[in-house]
Scaffold this motif. Structure first.
Motif, mmCIF file in Angstrom:
data_model
loop_
_atom_site.group_PDB
_atom_site.id
_atom_site.type_symbol
_atom_site.label_atom_id
_atom_site.label_comp_id
_atom_site.label_asym_id
_atom_site.label_seq_id
_atom_site.Cartn_x
_atom_site.Cartn_y
_atom_site.Cartn_z
ATOM 1 N N LEU A 60 0.825 -1.215 0.000
ATOM 2 C CA LEU A 60 0.000 0.000 0.000
ATOM 3 C C LEU A 60 0.858 1.264 0.000
ATOM 4 O O LEU A 60 0.520 2.249 -0.659
ATOM 5 N N ALA A 61 1.974 1.232 0.719
ATOM 6 C CA ALA A 61 2.860 2.396 0.744
ATOM 7 C C ALA A 61 3.417 2.689 -0.643
ATOM 8 O O ALA A 61 3.452 3.842 -1.073
ATOM 9 N N VAL A 62 3.838 1.653 -1.359
ATOM 10 C CA VAL A 62 4.356 1.850 -2.717
ATOM 11 C C VAL A 62 3.246 2.363 -3.632
ATOM 12 O O VAL A 62 3.479 3.240 -4.477
ATOM 13 N N LEU A 63 2.049 1.849 -3.473
ATOM 14 C CA LEU A 63 0.920 2.307 -4.288
ATOM 15 C C LEU A 63 0.635 3.794 -4.074
ATOM 16 O O LEU A 63 0.475 4.556 -5.034
ATOM 17 N N PHE A 64 0.604 4.230 -2.830
ATOM 18 C CA PHE A 64 0.345 5.640 -2.543
ATOM 19 C C PHE A 64 1.498 6.530 -3.000
ATOM 20 O O PHE A 64 1.281 7.645 -3.474
ATOM 21 N N ALA A 65 2.734 6.053 -2.868
ATOM 22 C CA ALA A 65 3.880 6.841 -3.334
ATOM 23 C C ALA A 65 3.845 6.992 -4.852
ATOM 24 O O ALA A 65 4.145 8.074 -5.392
ATOM 25 N N ALA A 66 3.479 5.933 -5.566
ATOM 26 C CA ALA A 66 3.372 6.016 -7.018
ATOM 27 C C ALA A 66 2.256 6.977 -7.433
ATOM 28 O O ALA A 66 2.405 7.733 -8.403
ATOM 29 N N ALA A 67 1.164 6.971 -6.702
ATOM 30 C CA ALA A 67 0.077 7.905 -6.987
ATOM 31 C C ALA A 67 0.523 9.348 -6.756
ATOM 32 O O ALA A 67 0.152 10.250 -7.511
ATOM 33 N N ALA A 68 1.338 9.566 -5.739
ATOM 34 C CA ALA A 68 1.830 10.916 -5.470
ATOM 35 C C ALA A 68 2.766 11.391 -6.573
ATOM 36 O O ALA A 68 2.734 12.552 -6.961
ATOM 37 N N VAL A 69 3.593 10.501 -7.101
ATOM 38 C CA VAL A 69 4.476 10.870 -8.211
ATOM 39 C C VAL A 69 3.650 11.257 -9.425
ATOM 40 O O VAL A 69 3.957 12.222 -10.123
ATOM 41 N N ALA A 70 2.596 10.504 -9.687
ATOM 42 C CA ALA A 70 1.747 10.809 -10.833
ATOM 43 C C ALA A 70 1.004 12.129 -10.652
ATOM 44 O O ALA A 70 0.709 12.810 -11.637
ATOM 45 N N LEU A 71 0.741 12.513 -9.430
ATOM 46 C CA LEU A 71 -0.033 13.716 -9.163
ATOM 47 C C LEU A 71 0.820 14.980 -9.138
ATOM 48 O O LEU A 71 0.379 16.043 -9.573
#
Length: 103
Positions: A60-71
């Protein structure tokens, strides 16, 4: 303030919030393995539950970090923060991997 500037500020705040959530899940991966030190204090926990919880948390941490990079629109700062979170997650995954097989 123009609409573009307001949208940029909103994306930056959203990315910061996503990084905070990712950091929370990294912290949860450490908390998930606390009962491995004292299994008598947690009688309902199975042997492999803490390792699964740690893997789930780092995923979940990697998923949220990837979403933050995309944003986020600031690629250097965002990628550096994402890299740090992913490295900590890889460390956690390697450190609890042996608990799945009893080694």
């Amino acid at each position: 303030m123009t609409a573009t500037r307001a949208a940029s500020i909103g994306r930056s705040i959203g990315a910061a919030a996503l990084y905070a959530v990712a950091a929370f899940w990294v912290l949860c991966s450490f908390v998930a393995t606390v009962e491995a030190d004292n299994p008598e204090a947690f009688p309902g926990i199975l042997d492999k539950d803490e390792a699964f919880g740690a893997f789930f948390s780092v995923s979940l941490a990697v998923l949220f970090a990837a979403a933050a990079v995309a944003l986020c629109r600031r690629p250097l700062v965002s990628k550096a923060a994402c890299t740090l979170i992913v490295l900590v997650c890889v460390y956690r995954a390697i450190s609890v991997y042996g608990q799945f097989y009893g080694t």
